[in-house]
Motif scaffolding. Structure first.
Motif, PDB file in Angstrom:
ATOM      1  N   ALA A 150      63.055 -30.500  13.407  1.00 18.73           N
ATOM      2  CA  ALA A 150      62.154 -30.266  12.277  1.00 18.73           C
ATOM      3  C   ALA A 150      60.815 -29.759  12.781  1.00 18.73           C
ATOM      4  O   ALA A 150      60.294 -30.243  13.792  1.00 18.73           O
ATOM      5  CB  ALA A 150      61.961 -31.558  11.479  1.00 18.73           C
ATOM      6  N   ASN A 151      60.263 -28.792  12.063  1.00 13.94           N
ATOM      7  CA  ASN A 151      58.942 -28.279  12.404  1.00 13.94           C
ATOM      8  C   ASN A 151      58.062 -28.358  11.157  1.00 13.94           C
ATOM      9  O   ASN A 151      58.333 -27.686  10.157  1.00 13.94           O
ATOM     10  CB  ASN A 151      59.030 -26.831  12.904  1.00 13.94           C
ATOM     11  CG  ASN A 151      57.802 -26.435  13.694  1.00 13.94           C
ATOM     12  OD1 ASN A 151      56.695 -26.872  13.400  1.00 13.94           O
ATOM     13  ND2 ASN A 151      58.001 -25.605  14.701  1.00 13.94           N
ATOM     14  N   SER A 171      49.307 -32.736   9.907  1.00 18.96           N
ATOM     15  CA  SER A 171      48.895 -33.542  11.053  1.00 18.96           C
ATOM     16  C   SER A 171      49.107 -35.009  10.730  1.00 18.96           C
ATOM     17  O   SER A 171      49.361 -35.377   9.582  1.00 18.96           O
ATOM     18  CB  SER A 171      47.427 -33.284  11.410  1.00 18.96           C
ATOM     19  OG  SER A 171      46.581 -33.597  10.307  1.00 18.96           O
ATOM     20  N   THR A 172      49.012 -35.849  11.753  1.00 20.22           N
ATOM     21  CA  THR A 172      49.203 -37.275  11.577  1.00 20.22           C
ATOM     22  C   THR A 172      48.198 -38.050  12.418  1.00 20.22           C
ATOM     23  O   THR A 172      47.720 -37.546  13.448  1.00 20.22           O
ATOM     24  CB  THR A 172      50.633 -37.697  11.970  1.00 20.22           C
ATOM     25  OG1 THR A 172      50.745 -39.116  11.885  1.00 20.22           O
ATOM     26  CG2 THR A 172      50.951 -37.265  13.392  1.00 20.22           C
ATOM     27  N   ASN A 173      47.874 -39.253  11.982  1.00 22.34           N
ATOM     28  CA  ASN A 173      46.978 -40.124  12.748  1.00 22.34           C
ATOM     29  C   ASN A 173      47.731 -40.961  13.780  1.00 22.34           C
ATOM     30  O   ASN A 173      47.111 -41.650  14.591  1.00 22.34           O
ATOM     31  CB  ASN A 173      46.216 -41.063  11.807  1.00 22.34           C
ATOM     32  CG  ASN A 173      45.226 -40.315  10.927  1.00 22.34           C
ATOM     33  OD1 ASN A 173      44.638 -39.322  11.358  1.00 22.34           O
ATOM     34  ND2 ASN A 173      45.051 -40.770   9.697  1.00 22.34           N
ATOM     35  N   LEU A 174      49.053 -40.928  13.714  1.00 23.35           N
ATOM     36  CA  LEU A 174      49.860 -41.732  14.629  1.00 23.35           C
ATOM     37  C   LEU A 174      49.912 -41.106  16.017  1.00 23.35           C
ATOM     38  O   LEU A 174      49.974 -39.882  16.153  1.00 23.35           O
ATOM     39  CB  LEU A 174      51.287 -41.878  14.106  1.00 23.35           C
ATOM     40  CG  LEU A 174      51.509 -42.780  12.891  1.00 23.35           C
ATOM     41  CD1 LEU A 174      52.988 -42.786  12.517  1.00 23.35           C
ATOM     42  CD2 LEU A 174      51.045 -44.199  13.170  1.00 23.35           C
ATOM     43  N   VAL A 210      63.931 -33.806  17.425  1.00 27.89           N
ATOM     44  CA  VAL A 210      62.697 -33.049  17.627  1.00 27.89           C
ATOM     45  C   VAL A 210      61.901 -32.985  16.330  1.00 27.89           C
ATOM     46  O   VAL A 210      62.433 -32.603  15.280  1.00 27.89           O
ATOM     47  CB  VAL A 210      62.995 -31.613  18.113  1.00 27.89           C
ATOM     48  CG1 VAL A 210      61.702 -30.858  18.363  1.00 27.89           C
ATOM     49  CG2 VAL A 210      63.851 -31.643  19.371  1.00 27.89           C
ATOM     50  N   LEU A 211      60.628 -33.364  16.409  1.00 26.56           N
ATOM     51  CA  LEU A 211      59.702 -33.250  15.284  1.00 26.56           C
ATOM     52  C   LEU A 211      58.414 -32.633  15.797  1.00 26.56           C
ATOM     53  O   LEU A 211      57.688 -33.250  16.574  1.00 26.56           O
ATOM     54  CB  LEU A 211      59.418 -34.623  14.663  1.00 26.56           C
ATOM     55  CG  LEU A 211      58.315 -34.650  13.579  1.00 26.56           C
ATOM     56  CD1 LEU A 211      58.732 -33.808  12.375  1.00 26.56           C
ATOM     57  CD2 LEU A 211      58.016 -36.085  13.166  1.00 26.56           C
ATOM     58  N   GLU A 212      58.131 -31.408  15.370  1.00 27.81           N
ATOM     59  CA  GLU A 212      56.893 -30.727  15.762  1.00 27.81           C
ATOM     60  C   GLU A 212      55.892 -30.788  14.619  1.00 27.81           C
ATOM     61  O   GLU A 212      56.244 -30.563  13.460  1.00 27.81           O
ATOM     62  CB  GLU A 212      57.169 -29.270  16.124  1.00 27.81           C
ATOM     63  CG  GLU A 212      57.969 -29.091  17.400  1.00 27.81           C
ATOM     64  CD  GLU A 212      57.970 -27.650  17.875  1.00 27.81           C
ATOM     65  OE1 GLU A 212      56.878 -27.041  17.907  1.00 27.81           O
ATOM     66  OE2 GLU A 212      59.047 -27.130  18.189  1.00 27.81           O
ATOM     67  N   THR A 213      54.622 -31.091  14.950  1.00 32.24           N
ATOM     68  CA  THR A 213      53.586 -31.185  13.912  1.00 32.24           C
ATOM     69  C   THR A 213      52.302 -30.451  14.320  1.00 32.24           C
ATOM     70  O   THR A 213      51.290 -30.597  13.658  1.00 32.24           O
ATOM     71  CB  THR A 213      53.238 -32.662  13.632  1.00 32.24           C
ATOM     72  OG1 THR A 213      52.813 -33.290  14.852  1.00 32.24           O
ATOM     73  CG2 THR A 213      54.425 -33.411  13.068  1.00 32.24           C
ATOM     74  N   GLY A 214      52.346 -29.680  15.380  1.00 31.72           N
ATOM     75  CA  GLY A 214      51.099 -29.117  15.895  1.00 31.72           C
ATOM     76  C   GLY A 214      50.817 -27.670  15.551  1.00 31.72           C
ATOM     77  O   GLY A 214      49.844 -27.104  16.055  1.00 31.72           O
ATOM     78  N   LEU A 215      51.627 -27.031  14.701  1.00 31.00           N
ATOM     79  CA  LEU A 215      51.425 -25.617  14.389  1.00 31.00           C
ATOM     80  C   LEU A 215      50.656 -25.432  13.084  1.00 31.00           C
ATOM     81  O   LEU A 215      50.892 -26.149  12.115  1.00 31.00           O
ATOM     82  CB  LEU A 215      52.770 -24.898  14.291  1.00 31.00           C
ATOM     83  CG  LEU A 215      53.627 -24.851  15.559  1.00 31.00           C
ATOM     84  CD1 LEU A 215      54.893 -24.064  15.300  1.00 31.00           C
ATOM     85  CD2 LEU A 215      52.852 -24.249  16.725  1.00 31.00           C
ATOM     86  N   LEU A 246      62.291 -26.981   7.810  1.00 29.31           N
ATOM     87  CA  LEU A 246      60.982 -26.325   7.834  1.00 29.31           C
ATOM     88  C   LEU A 246      60.077 -27.028   6.840  1.00 29.31           C
ATOM     89  O   LEU A 246      60.387 -27.113   5.655  1.00 29.31           O
ATOM     90  CB  LEU A 246      61.119 -24.842   7.464  1.00 29.31           C
ATOM     91  CG  LEU A 246      59.788 -24.082   7.315  1.00 29.31           C
ATOM     92  CD1 LEU A 246      59.046 -24.028   8.652  1.00 29.31           C
ATOM     93  CD2 LEU A 246      60.023 -22.674   6.775  1.00 29.31           C
ATOM     94  N   GLY A 247      58.961 -27.540   7.331  1.00 27.21           N
ATOM     95  CA  GLY A 247      57.977 -28.167   6.463  1.00 27.21           C
ATOM     96  C   GLY A 247      56.738 -27.295   6.368  1.00 27.21           C
ATOM     97  O   GLY A 247      56.319 -26.697   7.363  1.00 27.21           O
ATOM     98  N   GLY A 248      56.161 -27.215   5.181  1.00 26.64           N
ATOM     99  CA  GLY A 248      54.963 -26.391   5.031  1.00 26.64           C
ATOM    100  C   GLY A 248      54.334 -26.547   3.665  1.00 26.64           C
ATOM    101  O   GLY A 248      54.951 -27.082   2.737  1.00 26.64           O
ATOM    102  N   ASP A 249      53.108 -26.050   3.542  1.00 29.06           N
ATOM    103  CA  ASP A 249      52.453 -26.024   2.239  1.00 29.06           C
ATOM    104  C   ASP A 249      52.897 -24.768   1.490  1.00 29.06           C
ATOM    105  O   ASP A 249      53.784 -24.033   1.948  1.00 29.06           O
ATOM    106  CB  ASP A 249      50.929 -26.077   2.408  1.00 29.06           C
ATOM    107  CG  ASP A 249      50.414 -25.012   3.382  1.00 29.06           C
ATOM    108  OD1 ASP A 249      51.167 -24.044   3.673  1.00 29.06           O
ATOM    109  OD2 ASP A 249      49.284 -25.140   3.864  1.00 29.06           O
ATOM    110  N   LYS A 250      52.279 -24.507   0.335  1.00 26.25           N
ATOM    111  CA  LYS A 250      52.692 -23.352  -0.460  1.00 26.25           C
ATOM    112  C   LYS A 250      52.479 -22.042   0.286  1.00 26.25           C
ATOM    113  O   LYS A 250      53.257 -21.094   0.123  1.00 26.25           O
ATOM    114  CB  LYS A 250      51.918 -23.335  -1.789  1.00 26.25           C
ATOM    115  CG  LYS A 250      52.424 -24.346  -2.794  1.00 26.25           C
ATOM    116  CD  LYS A 250      51.725 -24.177  -4.143  1.00 26.25           C
ATOM    117  CE  LYS A 250      52.332 -25.125  -5.187  1.00 26.25           C
ATOM    118  NZ  LYS A 250      51.674 -24.988  -6.515  1.00 26.25           N
TER     119      LYS A 250
END
Length: 256
Positions: free
Chosen positions: A81-82, A87-90, A115-120, A150-154
């Motif tokens: 997952a990307n 972002s996260t506080n964890l 896999v979990l990416e959160t930095g892009l 795929l995770g994202g805003d509008k």
């Protein structure tokens, strides 16, 4: 001048033997370092032998690193997952998610890849090199078939779906969601508009999920979708996990 049949004097003794000479050299070097004492011997060794030692260490480290990389690539992937523009506080969110998700599917986290990416971060209005790098990375992951979620805003969903029309990168959710999940999420869909005006659901509002709160994700408006080259079972089980539902294993899926 040499007389006929007279041999030229040799610079190397007739009893010269390479192996024997190397052994003698090694012994003499050891004896020399011993005579210098511990500190002096170490200084002498480092002065004359540091380059060969560093080369040997580098070869060993590279060998170990390559072996570990090969081993990691042979482990089965449970989900990739990307999450773009979030972002996260964890701390160590990747390790936390890997352990929890592997256990959810009854797998050993040491023998699987999660896999979990959160930095892009991506913005369609930004034409800078860093932004293009992010876009190309996502395109490469989608094209290679490695990205399941795929995770994202509008803005992200518009760039990878509405803007591309029929060449969109996310599945029509009506084609992949089983009836129970479709009924559960139909009021949370993100709809893209096709070139003929057709509304196609390609994303699900994700902010109300248990996963979203557990991982302390920050974006106020957020969606997930399944890239066209992703794995359907991986996407659906991630969706079930995120809302506290029971997973459907591949054996069960095949039987149904």
């Amino acid at each position: 001048m040499l007389k006929m049949n007279e041999k030229a004097p040799s610079r190397i003794s007739d009893d010269y033997h390479p192996v024997k000479t190397e052994k003698q050299t090694f012994k003499s070097e050891v004896a020399k370092m011993k005579s210098l004492g511990l500190k002096g011997g170490l200084q002498y060794f480092w002065m004359y032998y540091k380059i060969p030692v560093l080369i040997i260490v580098l070869v060993i480290v590279c060998g170990i690193s390559m072996s570990m990389a090969i081993y990691e690539n042979t482990k089965p992937v449970l989900v990739y997952a990307n999450f773009v523009n979030n972002s996260t506080n964890l701390e160590n969110v990747d390790d936390l998610f890997e352990e929890q998700y592997s256990s959810y599917l009854g797998e050993d986290p040491d023998k699987t890849n999660v896999v979990l990416e959160t930095g892009l971060f991506y913005s369609a209005a930004d034409t800078g090199g860093q932004n293009q790098t992010v876009y190309q990375k996502l395109m490469a992951e989608i094209g290679a078939g490695t990205l399941d979620v795929l995770g994202g805003d509008k803005e992200v969903f518009y760039a990878f779906n509405d803007k591309l029309g029929e060449s969109r990168y996310c599945y029509d959710l009506t084609e992949i969601l089983p009836p129970d999940l479709y009924e559960m999420f139909q009021d949370k869909f993100y709809y893209m508009t096709d070139i003929d005006g057709t509304q196609i659901p390609v994303g699900i509002d994700f902010t109300s999920s248990q996963f979203y709160s557990d991982m302390q994700l920050q974006a106020n408006e957020y969606y997930i979708g399944m890239p066209a080259s992703g794995d359907k079972n991986r996407f659906l089980n991630f969706l079930r996990y995120s809302y506290g539902l029971t997973p459907v294993l591949e054996s069960e899926s095949d039987q149904s």
